[in-house]
Design a protein around this motif. Structure first.
Motif, PDB file in Angstrom:
ATOM      1  N   THR A 306       0.846  -1.200   0.000  1.00 58.86           N
ATOM      2  CA  THR A 306       0.000   0.000   0.000  1.00 58.86           C
ATOM      3  C   THR A 306       0.876   1.242   0.000  1.00 58.86           C
ATOM      4  O   THR A 306       2.039   1.197   0.393  1.00 58.86           O
ATOM      5  CB  THR A 306      -0.913   0.056   1.245  1.00 58.86           C
ATOM      6  OG1 THR A 306      -0.093   0.249   2.416  1.00 58.86           O
ATOM      7  CG2 THR A 306      -1.743  -1.197   1.403  1.00 58.86           C
ATOM      8  N   PRO A 324      -4.108   0.094  -1.385  1.00 60.50           N
ATOM      9  CA  PRO A 324      -3.364  -0.951  -2.088  1.00 60.50           C
ATOM     10  C   PRO A 324      -2.886  -0.502  -3.464  1.00 60.50           C
ATOM     11  O   PRO A 324      -3.549   0.288  -4.148  1.00 60.50           O
ATOM     12  CB  PRO A 324      -4.383  -2.088  -2.214  1.00 60.50           C
ATOM     13  CG  PRO A 324      -5.342  -1.864  -1.087  1.00 60.50           C
ATOM     14  CD  PRO A 324      -5.437  -0.368  -0.956  1.00 60.50           C
ATOM     15  N   GLU A 329      -4.630  -6.891  -3.645  1.00 63.00           N
ATOM     16  CA  GLU A 329      -5.789  -6.847  -2.755  1.00 63.00           C
ATOM     17  C   GLU A 329      -5.339  -6.927  -1.304  1.00 63.00           C
ATOM     18  O   GLU A 329      -4.384  -7.635  -0.977  1.00 63.00           O
ATOM     19  CB  GLU A 329      -6.736  -8.016  -3.027  1.00 63.00           C
ATOM     20  CG  GLU A 329      -7.329  -8.083  -4.417  1.00 63.00           C
ATOM     21  CD  GLU A 329      -8.133  -9.352  -4.593  1.00 63.00           C
ATOM     22  OE1 GLU A 329      -9.317  -9.375  -4.163  1.00 63.00           O
ATOM     23  OE2 GLU A 329      -7.593 -10.327  -5.146  1.00 63.00           O
ATOM     24  N   ARG A 331      -7.149  -7.467   2.603  1.00 64.44           N
ATOM     25  CA  ARG A 331      -8.337  -7.625   3.449  1.00 64.44           C
ATOM     26  C   ARG A 331      -7.892  -7.926   4.873  1.00 64.44           C
ATOM     27  O   ARG A 331      -6.740  -8.320   5.112  1.00 64.44           O
ATOM     28  CB  ARG A 331      -9.279  -8.698   2.916  1.00 64.44           C
ATOM     29  CG  ARG A 331      -8.838 -10.130   3.047  1.00 64.44           C
ATOM     30  CD  ARG A 331      -9.927 -11.067   2.523  1.00 64.44           C
ATOM     31  NE  ARG A 331      -9.547 -12.460   2.561  1.00 64.44           N
ATOM     32  CZ  ARG A 331      -9.746 -13.274   3.610  1.00 64.44           C
ATOM     33  NH1 ARG A 331     -10.321 -12.798   4.708  1.00 64.44           N
ATOM     34  NH2 ARG A 331      -9.375 -14.535   3.554  1.00 64.44           N
ATOM     35  N   ARG A 341      -3.130 -10.307  -1.386  1.00 65.83           N
ATOM     36  CA  ARG A 341      -3.174 -11.190  -2.546  1.00 65.83           C
ATOM     37  C   ARG A 341      -2.921 -10.382  -3.806  1.00 65.83           C
ATOM     38  O   ARG A 341      -3.364  -9.239  -3.912  1.00 65.83           O
ATOM     39  CB  ARG A 341      -4.550 -11.884  -2.632  1.00 65.83           C
ATOM     40  CG  ARG A 341      -4.672 -12.858  -3.792  1.00 65.83           C
ATOM     41  CD  ARG A 341      -5.915 -13.730  -3.672  1.00 65.83           C
ATOM     42  NE  ARG A 341      -7.146 -12.963  -3.863  1.00 65.83           N
ATOM     43  CZ  ARG A 341      -8.362 -13.505  -3.842  1.00 65.83           C
ATOM     44  NH1 ARG A 341      -8.509 -14.809  -3.598  1.00 65.83           N
ATOM     45  NH2 ARG A 341      -9.428 -12.745  -4.028  1.00 65.83           N
ATOM     46  N   GLY A 342      -2.223 -10.961  -4.762  1.00 63.91           N
ATOM     47  CA  GLY A 342      -1.986 -10.267  -6.023  1.00 63.91           C
ATOM     48  C   GLY A 342      -0.719 -10.745  -6.707  1.00 63.91           C
ATOM     49  O   GLY A 342       0.005 -11.609  -6.212  1.00 63.91           O
ATOM     50  N   TRP A 365      -4.002 -15.934  -0.563  1.00 63.17           N
ATOM     51  CA  TRP A 365      -3.856 -14.852   0.418  1.00 63.17           C
ATOM     52  C   TRP A 365      -2.601 -15.064   1.264  1.00 63.17           C
ATOM     53  O   TRP A 365      -2.425 -16.123   1.875  1.00 63.17           O
ATOM     54  CB  TRP A 365      -5.079 -14.768   1.327  1.00 63.17           C
ATOM     55  CG  TRP A 365      -6.305 -14.256   0.640  1.00 63.17           C
ATOM     56  CD1 TRP A 365      -7.355 -14.981   0.164  1.00 63.17           C
ATOM     57  CD2 TRP A 365      -6.599 -12.884   0.346  1.00 63.17           C
ATOM     58  NE1 TRP A 365      -8.291 -14.158  -0.406  1.00 63.17           N
ATOM     59  CE2 TRP A 365      -7.854 -12.862  -0.311  1.00 63.17           C
ATOM     60  CE3 TRP A 365      -5.930 -11.669   0.563  1.00 63.17           C
ATOM     61  CZ2 TRP A 365      -8.454 -11.674  -0.749  1.00 63.17           C
ATOM     62  CZ3 TRP A 365      -6.521 -10.495   0.139  1.00 63.17           C
ATOM     63  CH2 TRP A 365      -7.762 -10.492  -0.506  1.00 63.17           C
TER      64      TRP A 365
END
Length: 481
Positions: A306, A324, A329, A331, A341-342, A365
């Motif tokens: 982020t 982000p 992502e 969460r 995640r990504g 994740w």
């Protein structure tokens, strides 16, 4: 923000592209050595040939245990241009710590800079050692041009978990190039910027958000081997430095020592490797000439996750680590752990499928071990650490690892380490020790300094008759705090 695209499939392609785009502009300034982008690319090609001549080829790993310098840059980029995989090693590690990484990474060679910090850097048995400054290796090869694929492994950067055992994080060329192309936009890095890289190259903040980002944008890299505030001030004045990222301790030092110095060239500050006091953010943006401050959150296993955005309100920059990055992502789990995640999430831990499966769930994740919350606009706020880790001047310190070292002392029966606040370093270690023999605080700290990197050594030791334990024998660290 639209996805950031780049025309390079690999870091070697980026090096060649930088030479084509920026040519005679300064790429690296290190003391009296000044290299243009053309000259840097030429030296990188020759170093790639030098690696090839020693039998290093595509997929082979080489460890680099040396401080920030032009030679580190040339060696790392030359290795990647030979198709090799870079294994950076923390220069503060002592021999046993470093050798463990070199051996487990399967490195075919170890590059060092002897004399740094008045030390001789040795290699484990059977691994050839090359001195970057003295052996003439970097200029010894015939120019070689090799193009790794986007999904080829670029580097293995070792980190540590709560067990204290370092783990090798595997990342590809494509992951790095996509993420740090976006980072350039978020940090407002520009062509012609002069980037003083205080963050060590063995860390992704210095290597990727520093060196790689500068090649993407055409910024001049000024590598600094050891942080010294007077040296930083001198370079900012003389070289008209515009970009100066670093941990909060860097900006504390600047604020204390900047009186009477011409720092007017400074434009961009980037921080986020430790908790950032709101008051420090205010002082950076009002008492120093920076016109853009980016804060962010990241980890070796996923890079920058982020970041604040240009134009974000002051309150958001001061109290969150931003939103982000594109394609990533975030969460918050039920227990408040931050999950990521990504595309930028690591390919896994080297030779450790168990740890990889523990870190990344079947849905992709990544469990970060940090605790956080998301505000209404999707900005992340880090509220604590699920892991026992604490951050000393930008370096991650892991209590379990430090406790393991302390327990090797014959006079130590039990040890528990926590991070405690420190005005300068952000946090430092404090050890609670149950003795089995005679030992003083001064003696134990001196003993520890001979066996572990300086940032890991506890600054305070409190001796106790016993430690508070759970029914299963685990130390209740909350009671110690």
């Amino acid at each position: 923000m639209t996805p950031v695209t780049q025309p390079w499939r690999s870091i070697p392609e980026l090096v060649r592209s930088a030479a084509e785009r920026f040519g005679a502009a300064e790429a690296v300034v290190d003391g009296d050595l000044r290299l243009t982008f053309d000259e840097l690319a030429d030296r990188v090609r020759r170093t790639a040939g030098a690696f090839a001549s020693t039998g290093v080829g595509p997929g082979d790993r080489v460890a680099l245990w040396a401080p920030n310098s032009a030679e580190w840059i040339i060696a790392a980029l030359g290795l990647l241009s030979a198709g090799g995989v870079l294994v950076p090693v923390n220069t503060r590690f002592l021999q046993e710590e470093a050798h463990d990484i070199v051996v487990r990474s399967g490195a075919k060679a170890l590059l060092v800079q002897n004399g740094f910090l008045d030390r001789d850097f040795t290699g484990p048995p059977g691994v050839p050692v090359i001195d970057l400054k003295k052996d003439g290796f970097l200029a010894s090869g015939r120019p070689l041009r090799y193009g790794p694929a986007e999904d080829d492994l670029a580097d293995i950067v070792f980190t540590s978990g709560t067990t204290g055992r370092p783990k090798g994080v595997m990342t590809t060329h494509g992951q790095t190039l996509r993420l740090y192309a976006e980072w350039c936009d978020l940090a407002q890095l520009r062509q012609g910027d002069r980037y003083l890289i205080v963050n060590p190259f063995f860390h992704i903040f210095g290597y990727k958000a520093g060196l790689i980002a500068s090649l993407i944008r055409g910024a001049t890299v000024l590598p600094l081997a050891v942080f010294d505030v007077e040296r930083v001030l001198e370079l900012v004045e003389r070289e008209r430095v515009t970009v100066l990222p670093g941990p909060p301790t860097l900006y504390h030092s600047l604020l204390e020592a900047a009186g009477g110095r011409d720092l007017s060239s400074l434009r961009v500050a980037v921080t986020g490797s430790a908790d950032i006091p709101v008051e420090l953010v205010r002082r950076i943006t009002t008492e120093l000439p920076f016109r853009h401050l980016m804060t962010g959150y990241g980890l070796t296993e996923a890079g920058t996750v982020t970041a604040s955005r240009p134009g974000d309100p002051y309150e958001a920059v001061a109290t969150t680590v931003g939103r982000p990055c594109e394609g990533v992502e975030v969460r918050i789990a039920d227990d408040q752990e931050v999950l990521v995640r990504g595309y930028s999430v690591m390919r896994g831990y080297l030779d450790d499928p168990g740890a990889t499966a523990e870190a990344i769930d079947p849905d992709g994740w990544l469990r970060t071990g940090d605790l956080g919350e998301l505000d209404e606009e999707g900005r992340l706020r880090i509220v604590g650490r699920k892991k026992d880790m604490f951050v000393v001047g930008g370096f991650n310190a892991y209590p379990a690892e430090i406790e393991g070292f302390l327990l090797e002392h014959p006079a130590v029966a039990q040890a528990a380490v926590i991070g405690v606040p420190d005005a300068r370093m952000g946090q430092v270690g404090k050890a609670f020790v149950v003795r089995r023999g005679a030992i003083t605080e001064t003696e134990l700290i001196a003993w520890a300094r001979e066996r572990m990197a300086g940032f890991k050594v506890p600054r305070h030791i409190e001796f106790r008759a016993g430690l508070p334990l759970t029914a299963t024998g685990k130390v209740l660290k909350d009671r110690l705090r």
